[in-house]
Design a protein around this motif. Structure first.
Motif, mmCIF file in Angstrom:
data_model
loop_
_atom_site.group_PDB
_atom_site.id
_atom_site.type_symbol
_atom_site.label_atom_id
_atom_site.label_comp_id
_atom_site.label_asym_id
_atom_site.label_seq_id
_atom_site.Cartn_x
_atom_site.Cartn_y
_atom_site.Cartn_z
ATOM 1 N N LYS A 118 42.737 46.000 39.760
ATOM 2 C CA LYS A 118 42.214 44.683 39.396
ATOM 3 C C LYS A 118 43.079 44.200 38.241
ATOM 4 O O LYS A 118 43.441 45.000 37.379
ATOM 5 N N PHE A 119 43.401 42.926 38.224
ATOM 6 C CA PHE A 119 44.332 42.463 37.197
ATOM 7 C C PHE A 119 44.148 40.982 36.927
ATOM 8 O O PHE A 119 43.534 40.252 37.705
ATOM 9 N N SER A 120 44.677 40.557 35.802
ATOM 10 C CA SER A 120 44.837 39.145 35.460
ATOM 11 C C SER A 120 46.301 39.006 35.100
ATOM 12 O O SER A 120 46.737 39.479 34.052
ATOM 13 N N SER A 121 47.081 38.418 35.986
ATOM 14 C CA SER A 121 48.535 38.501 35.863
ATOM 15 C C SER A 121 49.096 37.866 34.594
ATOM 16 O O SER A 121 50.186 38.227 34.150
ATOM 17 N N ALA A 122 48.362 36.946 33.978
ATOM 18 C CA ALA A 122 48.841 36.355 32.730
ATOM 19 C C ALA A 122 48.844 37.364 31.588
ATOM 20 O O ALA A 122 49.489 37.143 30.557
#
Length: 206
Positions: A118-122
């Motif tokens: 799971k990620f938040s690319s920013a």
């Protein structure tokens, strides 16, 4: 009791505080004392996780919550506490860069050792980015292109289907995201322009 869920009184996320307090028209100058205290508490929480062999895996302002004291002082002098939430991206730091079975009795044994599920690319570090043959950038999330579902624990076939090497959980991944948070605290803007889900466009990953 061995198992107790504490429901603290949440006030605002750091993302909301940045948008409505630090960036408010009345806040013409950066409140450095506030920045230092928020960052100190956040870094302390990250250190607490790392000391127990875990990474947060999705560190960003939206996952840092301000909680209020149970009984605030009447003059409003009671200081709030900043806490990390949303640990569903947490992963276990292996002893080596390769996947290892957890030791017997390890309370973190059920967690995977790979980052990016799971990620938040920013807020994702450069080592989690890969570029496909067409020149399009992606995050190394453990998913073959076009796959549905999570390959975490999916066996060697799922791993062999990946066009990249997965990144083992390590403290440096959280450290990058923590640096992005510090930049945002200090400047009032995110390091990378992101959408409302804290992701950047594939072009911005290059």
């Amino acid at each position: 009791y061995h198992f107790c869920l504490v429901m603290v009184r949440g006030d605002r996320s750091l993302a909301e505080a940045l948008a409505h307090e630090l960036r408010a028209p009345s806040a013409m100058e950066v409140q450095w004392g506030w920045v230092r205290e928020v960052f100190r508490q956040t870094a302390s929480a990250v250190h607490h996780l790392h000391a127990r062999g875990l990474i947060h895996g999705d560190l960003k302002p939206l996952n840092i919550i301000r909680t209020l004291p149970a009984s605030s002082a009447s003059d409003g002098s009671a200081a709030p506490t900043w806490k990390l939430i949303d640990l569903d991206a947490a992963a276990r730091i292996p002893q080596t860069a390769a996947s290892e079975p957890a030791a017997s009795g390890d309370s973190n044994a059920a967690l995977g050792v790979w980052a990016g599920a799971k990620f938040s690319s920013a807020y994702s570090p450069p080592e989690l980015v890969w570029v496909d043959p067409d020149g399009v950038a992606h995050i190394k999330d453990g998913q073959p292109l076009g796959a549905v579902g999570n390959t975490e624990g999916g066996g060697s076939d799922a791993v062999n289907a990946l066009p990249y090497e997965r990144v083992a959980a390590n403290g440096a991944l959280d450290a990058w995201a923590l640096g992005c948070v510090l930049f945002e605290l200090s400047s009032g803007m995110s390091l990378f322009h992101a959408n409302n889900e804290d992701n950047v466009s594939p072009d911005a990953l290059l």
